[in-house]
Design a protein around this motif. Structure first.
Motif, PDB file in Angstrom:
ATOM      1  N   ARG A 123     -14.175 -43.541 -15.949  1.00  0.00           N
ATOM      2  CA  ARG A 123     -14.536 -44.069 -17.150  1.00  0.00           C
ATOM      3  C   ARG A 123     -14.434 -44.441 -18.042  1.00  0.00           C
ATOM      4  O   ARG A 123     -14.160 -45.469 -19.213  1.00  0.00           O
ATOM      5  N   LEU A 124     -14.052 -43.055 -19.307  1.00  0.00           N
ATOM      6  CA  LEU A 124     -13.060 -43.178 -19.895  1.00  0.00           C
ATOM      7  C   LEU A 124     -11.627 -43.135 -20.064  1.00  0.00           C
ATOM      8  O   LEU A 124     -11.485 -43.002 -21.362  1.00  0.00           O
ATOM      9  N   ASN A 125     -11.148 -43.220 -19.002  1.00  0.00           N
ATOM     10  CA  ASN A 125      -9.697 -42.683 -18.887  1.00  0.00           C
ATOM     11  C   ASN A 125      -8.825 -41.775 -19.270  1.00  0.00           C
ATOM     12  O   ASN A 125      -8.137 -41.980 -20.133  1.00  0.00           O
ATOM     13  N   MET A 126      -9.712 -40.816 -19.498  1.00  0.00           N
ATOM     14  CA  MET A 126      -9.294 -39.764 -19.674  1.00  0.00           C
ATOM     15  C   MET A 126      -9.598 -38.169 -18.239  1.00  0.00           C
ATOM     16  O   MET A 126     -10.998 -37.722 -18.091  1.00  0.00           O
ATOM     17  N   PRO A 127      -8.074 -38.495 -18.610  1.00  0.00           N
ATOM     18  CA  PRO A 127      -7.875 -37.335 -16.426  1.00  0.00           C
ATOM     19  C   PRO A 127      -8.140 -36.347 -16.670  1.00  0.00           C
ATOM     20  O   PRO A 127      -8.492 -35.413 -16.127  1.00  0.00           O
ATOM     21  N   ALA A 128      -7.842 -35.642 -18.408  1.00  0.00           N
ATOM     22  CA  ALA A 128      -7.922 -34.099 -18.566  1.00  0.00           C
ATOM     23  C   ALA A 128      -9.258 -33.267 -18.138  1.00  0.00           C
ATOM     24  O   ALA A 128      -9.643 -32.402 -18.342  1.00  0.00           O
ATOM     25  N   LEU A 129     -10.504 -34.258 -18.542  1.00  0.00           N
ATOM     26  CA  LEU A 129     -11.838 -34.370 -18.256  1.00  0.00           C
ATOM     27  C   LEU A 129     -11.790 -33.866 -16.696  1.00  0.00           C
ATOM     28  O   LEU A 129     -12.924 -32.576 -16.120  1.00  0.00           O
ATOM     29  N   ASP A 130     -11.130 -34.594 -16.281  1.00  0.00           N
ATOM     30  CA  ASP A 130     -11.369 -33.627 -14.101  1.00  0.00           C
ATOM     31  C   ASP A 130     -11.104 -32.151 -14.972  1.00  0.00           C
ATOM     32  O   ASP A 130     -11.305 -31.472 -13.551  1.00  0.00           O
ATOM     33  N   GLY A 131     -10.111 -32.381 -14.993  1.00  0.00           N
ATOM     34  CA  GLY A 131      -9.543 -30.630 -15.397  1.00  0.00           C
ATOM     35  C   GLY A 131     -11.176 -29.811 -15.582  1.00  0.00           C
ATOM     36  O   GLY A 131     -10.730 -28.311 -15.316  1.00  0.00           O
ATOM     37  N   VAL A 132     -11.082 -30.401 -16.719  1.00  0.00           N
ATOM     38  CA  VAL A 132     -12.483 -29.378 -17.156  1.00  0.00           C
ATOM     39  C   VAL A 132     -13.532 -29.150 -15.986  1.00  0.00           C
ATOM     40  O   VAL A 132     -14.350 -27.935 -16.465  1.00  0.00           O
ATOM     41  N   ALA A 133     -13.560 -30.123 -15.774  1.00  0.00           N
ATOM     42  CA  ALA A 133     -14.590 -30.460 -14.473  1.00  0.00           C
ATOM     43  C   ALA A 133     -14.118 -29.329 -13.556  1.00  0.00           C
ATOM     44  O   ALA A 133     -14.788 -28.428 -12.989  1.00  0.00           O
ATOM     45  N   SER A 134     -12.851 -28.601 -13.379  1.00  0.00           N
ATOM     46  CA  SER A 134     -12.564 -27.740 -12.237  1.00  0.00           C
ATOM     47  C   SER A 134     -12.992 -25.880 -13.180  1.00  0.00           C
ATOM     48  O   SER A 134     -13.466 -25.156 -12.405  1.00  0.00           O
ATOM     49  N   ILE A 135     -12.371 -26.378 -14.019  1.00  0.00           N
ATOM     50  CA  ILE A 135     -12.413 -25.402 -14.244  1.00  0.00           C
ATOM     51  C   ILE A 135     -14.427 -24.702 -14.855  1.00  0.00           C
ATOM     52  O   ILE A 135     -14.446 -23.519 -14.714  1.00  0.00           O
ATOM     53  N   LEU A 136     -15.525 -25.154 -15.477  1.00  0.00           N
ATOM     54  CA  LEU A 136     -16.433 -25.333 -15.366  1.00  0.00           C
ATOM     55  C   LEU A 136     -17.252 -25.272 -13.372  1.00  0.00           C
ATOM     56  O   LEU A 136     -17.522 -24.156 -13.404  1.00  0.00           O
ATOM     57  N   ILE A 137     -16.312 -25.210 -12.832  1.00  0.00           N
ATOM     58  CA  ILE A 137     -16.662 -25.366 -11.016  1.00  0.00           C
ATOM     59  C   ILE A 137     -16.088 -23.526 -11.190  1.00  0.00           C
ATOM     60  O   ILE A 137     -17.156 -22.648 -10.201  1.00  0.00           O
ATOM     61  N   GLY A 138     -14.971 -23.068 -11.896  1.00  0.00           N
ATOM     62  CA  GLY A 138     -14.984 -22.062 -11.468  1.00  0.00           C
ATOM     63  C   GLY A 138     -15.826 -21.118 -12.203  1.00  0.00           C
ATOM     64  O   GLY A 138     -15.979 -19.954 -11.904  1.00  0.00           O
ATOM     65  N   LEU A 139     -15.970 -21.778 -13.829  1.00  0.00           N
ATOM     66  CA  LEU A 139     -16.747 -20.232 -14.128  1.00  0.00           C
ATOM     67  C   LEU A 139     -18.564 -20.335 -13.287  1.00  0.00           C
ATOM     68  O   LEU A 139     -18.660 -19.340 -13.289  1.00  0.00           O
ATOM     69  N   VAL A 140     -18.805 -21.463 -12.597  1.00  0.00           N
ATOM     70  CA  VAL A 140     -19.751 -20.970 -12.042  1.00  0.00           C
ATOM     71  C   VAL A 140     -20.166 -20.509 -10.652  1.00  0.00           C
ATOM     72  O   VAL A 140     -20.649 -19.424 -10.172  1.00  0.00           O
TER      73      VAL A 140
END
Length: 229
Positions: free
Chosen positions: A157-174
């Protein structure tokens, strides 16, 4: 979980989503974990013998502890590494609708599994690691799916592909938090926890009600297996 993992891998390949790849890894780890728990369950039912007069109940606790290590090593660390690499080298998400369909299907499947695990957990007597491990895994899976959805949606939506990577890191923290909680619980069982409070109270009551007992004011108990004290 294995079927969901395969679908997630295909979706991750088609859409370049880091969060979806982390979710696929998560499902693979869950599949391996359940195989280990089934193996531990089988081993723990071996009858007692001369070398193990109290049976093999703690075998299940050992394999549940190995599961917690796998969640951390294969799930958490790989997901965080994948997320960091995606932030350093971001790629736009292609056709996010595929991801939404896969995540929705996975959420329904994991939700059903979570409800079943919770129902069994509430009815269970004694400390049964297979039940609370599956409950932990399903809870982490549901949270991970929500994070993946938000990460993919915002990245597109925001055209910021890096946020997809941030989500991946958060999944790792969970997954890391889940692994820590699982390890702490199974470590206590491996070292020998006391029996549940209601079990101790009932044993004391039986002793106190016995005519041959003058006084009973305490006892020592140890959890030897899922259904053995």
């Amino acid at each position: 979980n294995l079927a969901i993992a395969l679908v997630k891998f295909i979706a991750a390949y088609l859409t370049n989503s880091s969060a979806m790849l982390s979710e696929a890894i998560h499902s693979v780890v869950d599949t391996l974990n359940e195989i280990l728990l089934l193996y531990g369950l089988k081993k723990s039912n071996k009858p007692a013998n001369f070398n193990h007069p109290f049976g093999y109940g703690r075998e299940l606790y050992f394999w549940a502890f190995i599961v917690s290590l796998m969640v951390f090593a294969l799930g958490a660390l790989v997901s965080m590494y994948n997320g960091i690499m995606h932030i350093l080298h971001p790629e736009p998400i292609l056709n996010p609708t595929i991801n939404y369909v896969v995540l929705g299907f996975a959420f329904v499947s994991e939700g059903i599994s979570w409800c079943v695990a919770l129902k069994v957990f509430r009815k269970a007597t004694g400390q049964h690691p297979t039940t609370f491990t599956v409950l932990f895994e399903d809870s982490a899976a549901l949270i991970g799916l929500l994070i993946a959805f938000l990460g993919i949606y915002l990245a597109h939506r925001l055209n910021m592909p890096a946020l997809d990577g941030v989500a991946s890191i958060l999944i790792g923290l969970v997954l890391a938090v889940s692994a820590f909680l699982l390890a702490r619980e199974t470590k206590g069982l491996l070292l020998g926890e006391t029996a549940d409070l209601h079990v101790r109270q009932n044993i004391l009551k039986i002793a106190q009600d016995d005519e041959g007992v003058l006084s009973a004011n305490g006892l020592l108990t140890e959890q030897m297996g899922a259904k053995q004290v």
